[in-house]
Design an enzyme around this catalytic site. Structure first.
Site, mmCIF file in Angstrom:
data_model
loop_
_atom_site.group_PDB
_atom_site.id
_atom_site.type_symbol
_atom_site.label_atom_id
_atom_site.label_comp_id
_atom_site.label_asym_id
_atom_site.label_seq_id
_atom_site.Cartn_x
_atom_site.Cartn_y
_atom_site.Cartn_z
ATOM 1 N N ARG A 15 -17.019 10.449 17.694
ATOM 2 C CA ARG A 15 -15.718 11.156 18.091
ATOM 3 C C ARG A 15 -15.606 12.668 17.755
ATOM 4 N NH1 ARG A 15 -11.902 7.071 15.133
ATOM 5 N NH2 ARG A 15 -13.526 6.906 13.595
ATOM 6 N N LYS A 75 -12.961 11.598 10.783
ATOM 7 C CA LYS A 75 -13.333 11.101 9.686
ATOM 8 C C LYS A 75 -13.272 11.962 8.147
ATOM 9 C CE LYS A 75 -13.678 7.193 9.334
ATOM 10 N NZ LYS A 75 -12.916 6.282 9.081
ATOM 11 N N TYR A 94 -8.473 11.997 9.176
ATOM 12 C CA TYR A 94 -8.107 10.834 8.543
ATOM 13 C C TYR A 94 -9.069 10.856 7.159
ATOM 14 C CZ TYR A 94 -7.130 8.028 12.737
ATOM 15 O OH TYR A 94 -6.369 7.423 13.803
ATOM 16 N N HIS A 96 -8.018 8.434 4.114
ATOM 17 C CA HIS A 96 -8.273 7.212 3.408
ATOM 18 C C HIS A 96 -8.712 7.243 1.909
ATOM 19 C CE1 HIS A 96 -7.651 5.014 7.130
ATOM 20 N NE2 HIS A 96 -8.416 5.562 7.766
ATOM 21 N N GLU A 118 -3.549 9.047 8.603
ATOM 22 C CA GLU A 118 -3.194 7.652 8.463
ATOM 23 C C GLU A 118 -1.721 7.718 7.632
ATOM 24 O OE1 GLU A 118 -5.802 8.895 6.951
ATOM 25 O OE2 GLU A 118 -5.836 8.243 5.139
ATOM 26 N N ASP A 198 0.972 -12.963 8.809
ATOM 27 C CA ASP A 198 1.824 -11.612 7.845
ATOM 28 C C ASP A 198 2.559 -11.865 6.940
ATOM 29 O OD1 ASP A 198 1.468 -8.617 9.400
ATOM 30 O OD2 ASP A 198 3.060 -9.135 8.062
ATOM 31 N N VAL A 239 -4.876 -6.198 6.916
ATOM 32 C CA VAL A 239 -3.612 -5.778 6.192
ATOM 33 C C VAL A 239 -3.440 -4.426 6.014
ATOM 34 C CG1 VAL A 239 -3.560 -8.148 5.422
ATOM 35 C CG2 VAL A 239 -4.618 -6.555 3.815
ATOM 36 N N VAL A 267 -11.439 -5.275 8.899
ATOM 37 C CA VAL A 267 -11.077 -4.059 9.369
ATOM 38 C C VAL A 267 -10.538 -3.018 8.387
ATOM 39 C CG1 VAL A 267 -9.702 -2.729 11.443
ATOM 40 C CG2 VAL A 267 -10.667 -5.045 11.718
ATOM 41 N N ILE A 269 -11.324 -2.080 5.759
ATOM 42 C CA ILE A 269 -12.407 -1.686 4.698
ATOM 43 C C ILE A 269 -12.118 -0.125 4.394
ATOM 44 C CG2 ILE A 269 -14.130 -0.974 6.670
ATOM 45 C CD1 ILE A 269 -14.831 -2.599 2.976
ATOM 46 N N ASP A 270 -11.682 0.687 5.453
ATOM 47 C CA ASP A 270 -11.154 2.131 5.068
ATOM 48 C C ASP A 270 -10.395 2.222 3.785
ATOM 49 O OD1 ASP A 270 -9.218 0.976 6.655
ATOM 50 O OD2 ASP A 270 -9.274 2.552 8.095
HETATM 51 N N1 LIG Z 1 -12.325 -0.007 10.074
HETATM 52 C C1 LIG Z 1 -11.993 0.641 10.987
HETATM 53 O O1 LIG Z 1 -12.632 1.345 11.643
HETATM 54 C C2 LIG Z 1 -10.303 0.818 11.200
HETATM 55 C C3 LIG Z 1 -9.793 1.450 12.272
HETATM 56 C C4 LIG Z 1 -8.672 1.718 12.527
HETATM 57 C C5 LIG Z 1 -7.556 0.920 11.324
HETATM 58 N N2 LIG Z 1 -8.155 0.567 10.251
HETATM 59 C C6 LIG Z 1 -7.416 -0.020 9.086
HETATM 60 O O2 LIG Z 1 -7.099 -1.631 9.384
HETATM 61 C C7 LIG Z 1 -5.960 -1.730 8.513
HETATM 62 C C8 LIG Z 1 -4.832 -2.341 9.368
HETATM 63 O O3 LIG Z 1 -4.002 -1.110 10.258
HETATM 64 P P1 LIG Z 1 -2.863 -1.245 10.994
HETATM 65 O O4 LIG Z 1 -2.491 0.097 11.703
HETATM 66 O O5 LIG Z 1 -2.874 -2.446 11.848
HETATM 67 O O6 LIG Z 1 -1.736 -1.374 9.933
HETATM 68 P P2 LIG Z 1 -0.117 -1.910 10.239
HETATM 69 O O7 LIG Z 1 0.803 -1.212 9.138
HETATM 70 O O8 LIG Z 1 0.183 -1.701 11.814
HETATM 71 O O9 LIG Z 1 -0.213 -3.502 9.934
HETATM 72 C C9 LIG Z 1 -0.629 -3.908 8.674
HETATM 73 C C10 LIG Z 1 0.208 -5.319 8.685
HETATM 74 O O10 LIG Z 1 -0.523 -5.990 7.347
HETATM 75 C C11 LIG Z 1 0.775 -6.829 7.083
HETATM 76 N N3 LIG Z 1 0.513 -7.067 5.462
HETATM 77 C C12 LIG Z 1 0.648 -6.419 4.420
HETATM 78 N N4 LIG Z 1 0.317 -7.044 3.515
HETATM 79 C C13 LIG Z 1 -0.041 -8.194 3.633
HETATM 80 C C14 LIG Z 1 -0.584 -9.171 2.951
HETATM 81 N N5 LIG Z 1 -0.761 -9.459 1.765
HETATM 82 N N6 LIG Z 1 -0.883 -10.274 3.980
HETATM 83 C C15 LIG Z 1 -0.565 -10.288 5.142
HETATM 84 N N7 LIG Z 1 -0.071 -9.247 5.909
HETATM 85 C C16 LIG Z 1 0.009 -8.038 5.171
HETATM 86 C C17 LIG Z 1 1.837 -5.789 7.102
HETATM 87 O O11 LIG Z 1 3.256 -6.641 7.227
HETATM 88 C C18 LIG Z 1 1.685 -5.271 8.541
HETATM 89 O O12 LIG Z 1 2.209 -5.816 9.584
HETATM 90 C C19 LIG Z 1 -5.542 -0.289 7.893
HETATM 91 O O13 LIG Z 1 -6.216 -0.323 6.485
HETATM 92 C C20 LIG Z 1 -6.192 0.734 8.802
HETATM 93 O O14 LIG Z 1 -6.574 2.034 8.092
HETATM 94 C C21 LIG Z 1 -9.675 0.394 10.135
#
Ligand SMILES: NC(=O)c1ccc[n+]([C@@H]2O[C@H](COP(=O)([O-])OP(=O)(O)OC[C@H]3O[C@@H](n4cnc5c(N)ncnc54)[C@H](O)[C@@H]3O)[C@@H](O)[C@H]2O)c1
Length: 396
Positions: A15, A75, A94, A96, A118, A198, A239, A267, A269-270
């Site tokens: 990106r 990143k 970003y 993290h 983020e 959730d 989560v 997902v 993991i970040d």
């Molecule tokens: N790996 C990647 O490339 C990548 C890319 C984008 C986002 N992410 C990560 O994905 C994660 C989720 O992002 P998002 O935008 O969906 O967040 P979000 O805030 O939209 O959703 C997170 C959800 O998790 C729920 N939650 C919190 N604690 C919980 C628990 N103990 N059990 C069940 N549910 C729980 C919350 O109520 C919420 O609905 C973040 O850490 C984000 O940084 C990773």
């Protein structure tokens, strides 16, 4: 203001933080845009495309950062990039940081003001600069999980959607936010049996309406997860507790409850990972096995589809970039309180509470460190994003 765009150098990251659309908008606002040579190549954007919209091309990241005041990224900065940061820089990318104490300390030592995409919030407390990448990562999570379930890739050898006479796979999605909902939509489309967990009842209500009966929603708890684990083929973890290290929703012990060669896609993991056994992987080597369970933990999933994700990201970040370039950090934050939680590091201090807790460092407020006060009630209700968007030609 001078706005710099270095090329991304993280492994398998294609990106770029700005598109020609953004270069044009910044130029029209009177800013000087300096892009590192070849920075857009991975997203099919040439140097000439940037130059045609008023940007200047510089030969290296050193050259870009030597001039730039506002530095745009995708990143988190890699060590060689952190070494180039100085107190005059505002880094917007970003970060993290909660699971990354070493990087946090290095950013503090640089003296730069570091604003994390983020943790920027909109007027409803949502995360407008995380959402587009989460939508993409959620969709990839199901695709990748389906692929990794194939036998030659180490998976159980089950087709997500089954066929007439043979049952579909069971998909468990923990965290029903942007990642979880998008992962669920793809899993539903692939005809799997889908269960979304959730902790927020309000969120489960919204999901229930969105799924229209095509997936089940479940209140997330240790027991409810444990009861489903023996049946699942694919688990997707998404989560998030804003800014904080991800909570562990599946322990190593609980892996023993699962079918051999089932797949976990973390997902989150970040933010450190939401399964105890997760550790970051790359697109080139995305999986590893623990106790017979395949783990996929790529920390920059949207990096694999740069043509989609560069544009999705910059559509969201551009109004904030314009606000920061037009007004500087302090005035931009005073106009849009949602930018304040974006400031993770400033003046050598950690300025986000959850990050400070995650890395075990002291917290100082952005006001204290940067020396300003938020207006009592004069701030824009709809945020810098909307303020800046109104100033953009063609925006409604
Ligand atoms: N790996 C990647 O490339 C990548 C890319 C984008 C986002 N992410 C990560 O994905 C994660 C989720 O992002 P998002 O935008 O969906 O967040 P979000 O805030 O939209 O959703 C997170 C959800 O998790 C729920 N939650 C919190 N604690 C919980 C628990 N103990 N059990 C069940 N549910 C729980 C919350 O109520 C919420 O609905 C973040 O850490 C984000 O940084 C990773």
């Amino acid at each position: 203001m001078k706005v710099g765009v270095p090329a991304e150098i993280k492994a398998d990251e294609y990106r770029v933080a700005l598109t020609p659309i953004g270069a044009r908008e910044l130029a029209e606002h009177g800013h000087e845009v300096i892009v590192e040579r070849g920075a857009g190549e991975g997203s099919a954007i040439s140097d000439a495309d940037f130059e045609a919209q008023g940007a200047r091309i510089a030969p290296s990241a050193e050259d870009v950062l030597a001039e730039a005041e506002l530095v745009l990224g995708v990143k988190e900065p890699q060590p060689e990039e952190v070494a180039l940061l100085r107190p005059q820089h505002t880094l917007f990318t970003y970060l993290h940081l909660a699971p990354a104490p070493e990087l946090t300390r290095a950013l503090c030592d640089s003296g730069a003001t570091c604003i994390a995409y983020e943790t920027v919030e909109d007027s409803r407390g949502r995360l407008p600069l995380l959402a587009p990448m989460s939508e993409i990562a959620g969709k990839i999570a199901t695709q990748a999980g389906a692929f990794m379930l194939e036998k030659p890739l180490g998976g159980r050898g089950i087709l997500l959607g089954g066929v007439p006479g043979v049952a579909s796979a069971n998909v468990m999605i923990i965290g029903g936010g942007a990642v979880g909902m998008n992962a669920a939509f793809i899993a539903i489309g692939m005809e799997a049996d889908v269960f979304v967990y959730d902790k927020s009842i309000d969120r489960l209500r919204e999901l229930d309406v969105a799924f229209g009966g095509r997936a089940s929603t479940v209140f997330s708890s240790t027991l409810s997860i444990e009861e489903r684990l023996p049946d699942v083929d694919l688990v997707i973890g998404g989560v998030l507790v804003h800014g904080a290290r991800a909570p562990h929703v599946i322990s190593r012990e609980q892996l023993a409850l699962m079918k051999r060669s089932a797949v976990l896609v973390d997902v989150a993991i970040d933010q450190g990972g939401c399964f105890e056994t997760s550790k970051p992987t790359t697109h080139s080597d995305p999986t590893y096995e623990v106790d017979g369970i395949i783990h996929y933990c790529v920390a920059n999933m949207p990096g694999a589809v740069p043509i989609t994700s560069t544009y999705a990201l910059t559509n969201a970040t551009l109004p904030y970039m314009l606000a920061l370039a037009d007004h500087g950090v302090i005035d931009a934050v005073r106009r849009d309180p949602g930018l304040k939680p974006g400031i993770n590091v400033a003046g050598g201090k950690v300025t986000h509470e959850a990050v400070a807790e995650g890395v075990g460092m002291d917290y100082s407020s952005p006001e204290q460190v940067l020396g300003f006060e938020m207006p009592v009630n004069g701030a824009s209700a709809d945020g810098a994003g909307a303020t800046a968007a109104r100033a953009m030609p063609g925006s409604s």
